[in-house]
Motif scaffolding. Structure first.
Motif, PDB file in Angstrom:
ATOM      1  N   ALA A   1       1.116  -1.381  -0.326  1.00 20.64           N
ATOM      2  CA  ALA A   1       0.342   0.254  -0.174  1.00 20.64           C
ATOM      3  C   ALA A   1       0.984   1.439  -0.057  1.00 20.64           C
ATOM      4  O   ALA A   1       0.503   2.532  -0.224  1.00 20.64           O
ATOM      5  CB  ALA A   1      -0.899   0.702   0.815  1.00 20.64           C
ATOM      6  N   PHE A   2       1.796   0.932   0.991  1.00 25.98           N
ATOM      7  CA  PHE A   2       2.669   2.399   0.752  1.00 25.98           C
ATOM      8  C   PHE A   2       4.175   2.344   0.525  1.00 25.98           C
ATOM      9  O   PHE A   2       5.130   2.683   0.474  1.00 25.98           O
ATOM     10  CB  PHE A   2       2.591   2.532   2.240  1.00 25.98           C
ATOM     11  N   GLY A   3       4.303   1.099  -0.548  1.00 28.37           N
ATOM     12  CA  GLY A   3       5.312   1.152  -1.376  1.00 28.37           C
ATOM     13  C   GLY A   3       5.658   1.605  -2.862  1.00 28.37           C
ATOM     14  O   GLY A   3       5.731   3.273  -3.336  1.00 28.37           O
ATOM     15  N   SER A   4       6.730   1.506  -3.325  1.00 31.25           N
ATOM     16  CA  SER A   4       7.389   1.699  -4.524  1.00 31.25           C
ATOM     17  C   SER A   4       6.189   2.848  -5.703  1.00 31.25           C
ATOM     18  O   SER A   4       6.166   3.973  -5.809  1.00 31.25           O
ATOM     19  CB  SER A   4       7.449   0.536  -6.005  1.00 31.25           C
ATOM     20  N   ASP A   5       4.701   2.048  -6.154  1.00 30.82           N
ATOM     21  CA  ASP A   5       4.039   2.920  -6.548  1.00 30.82           C
ATOM     22  C   ASP A   5       3.302   4.372  -6.239  1.00 30.82           C
ATOM     23  O   ASP A   5       3.339   5.604  -6.134  1.00 30.82           O
ATOM     24  CB  ASP A   5       3.218   1.592  -6.830  1.00 30.82           C
ATOM     25  N   TYR A   6       2.935   4.608  -4.247  1.00 35.84           N
ATOM     26  CA  TYR A   6       2.801   5.012  -3.751  1.00 35.84           C
ATOM     27  C   TYR A   6       3.729   6.196  -3.492  1.00 35.84           C
ATOM     28  O   TYR A   6       3.678   7.432  -3.630  1.00 35.84           O
ATOM     29  CB  TYR A   6       2.667   4.573  -2.080  1.00 35.84           C
ATOM     30  N   VAL A   7       4.956   5.243  -3.151  1.00 41.48           N
ATOM     31  CA  VAL A   7       6.154   6.745  -3.465  1.00 41.48           C
ATOM     32  C   VAL A   7       6.521   7.386  -4.381  1.00 41.48           C
ATOM     33  O   VAL A   7       6.364   8.610  -4.602  1.00 41.48           O
ATOM     34  CB  VAL A   7       7.927   6.121  -3.356  1.00 41.48           C
ATOM     35  N   LYS A   8       5.809   6.728  -5.598  1.00 38.37           N
ATOM     36  CA  LYS A   8       6.318   7.208  -7.391  1.00 38.37           C
ATOM     37  C   LYS A   8       5.643   8.387  -6.726  1.00 38.37           C
ATOM     38  O   LYS A   8       5.406   9.035  -7.859  1.00 38.37           O
ATOM     39  CB  LYS A   8       6.302   6.367  -8.582  1.00 38.37           C
ATOM     40  N   GLN A   9       3.934   7.437  -6.839  1.00 41.02           N
ATOM     41  CA  GLN A   9       3.131   9.387  -7.035  1.00 41.02           C
ATOM     42  C   GLN A   9       3.207  10.336  -6.469  1.00 41.02           C
ATOM     43  O   GLN A   9       3.150  11.629  -6.423  1.00 41.02           O
ATOM     44  CB  GLN A   9       1.682   8.424  -6.572  1.00 41.02           C
ATOM     45  N   LEU A  10       3.971   9.872  -4.569  1.00 41.22           N
ATOM     46  CA  LEU A  10       4.702  11.248  -3.618  1.00 41.22           C
ATOM     47  C   LEU A  10       5.091  12.082  -4.739  1.00 41.22           C
ATOM     48  O   LEU A  10       4.737  13.656  -4.235  1.00 41.22           O
ATOM     49  CB  LEU A  10       4.433  11.241  -3.004  1.00 41.22           C
ATOM     50  N   ASP A  11       5.781  11.529  -5.254  1.00 41.29           N
ATOM     51  CA  ASP A  11       7.706  12.399  -6.281  1.00 41.29           C
ATOM     52  C   ASP A  11       7.208  13.190  -7.142  1.00 41.29           C
ATOM     53  O   ASP A  11       6.668  14.500  -7.011  1.00 41.29           O
ATOM     54  CB  ASP A  11       8.145  11.001  -6.449  1.00 41.29           C
ATOM     55  N   ARG A  12       5.804  12.812  -7.884  1.00 37.18           N
ATOM     56  CA  ARG A  12       4.621  12.996  -8.794  1.00 37.18           C
ATOM     57  C   ARG A  12       4.066  14.436  -8.549  1.00 37.18           C
ATOM     58  O   ARG A  12       4.195  15.332  -9.207  1.00 37.18           O
ATOM     59  CB  ARG A  12       4.155  12.502  -9.672  1.00 37.18           C
TER      60      ARG A  12
END
Ligand code: MG
Length: 281
Positions: free
Chosen positions: A261-272
């Protein structure tokens, strides 16, 4: 920024305070390694450095100048929604018993000079001016690390990110930029990295300054030995903001970073979202 920070953290987590011979044998960037003692942190899992950086990023996206209570609420909720090891034991035990932001503020003893405030502060570099960066970095540091070095190490990390994100000058002049505003030196680290915030930031900035590729940086951050997940998280988080650094992290580390839930995809989305909100895309 956050994705590379998480990769540095997760890779470094396999080597934090591990023996020199274990590090020398395994530090090859070919995969994430299981730490010989911290069995609760599996290969590819990130630790407190990333979790708290996510909390800082989320706080800033809600309000670019958060109050103490808002910071505390984000720290507490980032921990409780996705509990994990890797925090300093006392802080971990404290977080387990904390109910919410006001409870955190009422009971925290904010006198540490360790790396907790610096490790989470890179997203503050997105703010618009160096003055705002220094002020907000200090404010978030004071919640837990209200000591001269706790604050200064956090400011150095955030201001470095700011310099790179805003393209204020060449990579080679970052240390001069920091020295002008908050003194130095930053890029002459040698030896094993202790738990102090100044240690981690100085080691990370030394490796960042010395190398032109993410792989070379990551390798050296681990080879310092000591508190290396924080060093690697900071150095790679900065490297991701810098056009002069080759973005050559091994694909396997990108592919096998945790993606719950708070891994790679979530982190990328926050970066964006950070880029869109503060840099206009
Ligand atoms: Mg850590």
């Amino acid at each position: 920024m956050l994705l590379s920070l998480a990769i540095g953290d997760a890779y470094g987590a396999g080597f934090e305070y591990a023996r020199g011979d274990f590090i020398a044998r395994h530090n090859d960037l070919k995969r994430y390694y299981q730490h010989p003692k911290h069995l609760g942190i599996k290969p590819g899992m990130y630790t407190d450095d990333t979790q708290m950086s996510l909390a800082v990023a989320e706080a800033l996206l809600k309000n670019p100048h958060p109050s103490a209570l808002e910071w505390a609420e984000h720290f507490v909720s980032a921990f409780h929604r996705d509990r994990r090891e890797g925090y300093a034991q006392r802080f971990y035990d404290f977080l387990l018993t904390v109910r919410d932001g006001s409870d955190f503020l009422a009971r925290i003893k904010p006198h540490s000079d360790k790396s907790g405030a610096a490790m989470r502060t890179l997203p503050v570099g997105f703010l618009e001016t160096p003055e705002a960066v220094l002020e907000v970095a200090a404010e978030q540091a004071r919640l837990t690390h209200d000591t001269p070095d706790g604050i200064r190490s956090a400011q150095a990390a955030a201001l470095s990110a700011h310099y790179l994100l805003r393209r204020l000058g060449p990579k080679a002049e970052l240390e001069q930029y920091l020295e002008k505003r908050i003194g130095g030196p930053w890029c002459n680290w040698r030896g094993s990295v202790g738990s102090a915030g100044m240690d981690s930031v100085r080691a990370a900035l030394t490796s960042f300054a010395r190398h032109q590729s993410m792989r070379a940086m990551l390798h050296e951050c681990i080879a310092w030995t000591g508190d290396v997940d924080t060093v690697a998280a900071l150095a790679l988080g900065l490297a991701a903001c810098c056009a002069d650094v080759e973005q050559d992290l091994p694909q396997v580390l990108l592919d096998t970073l945790e993606n719950g839930a708070f891994g790679s995809d979530y982190v990328k989305q926050l970066d964006r979202r950070l880029r869109e909100r503060f840099l206009g895309g």
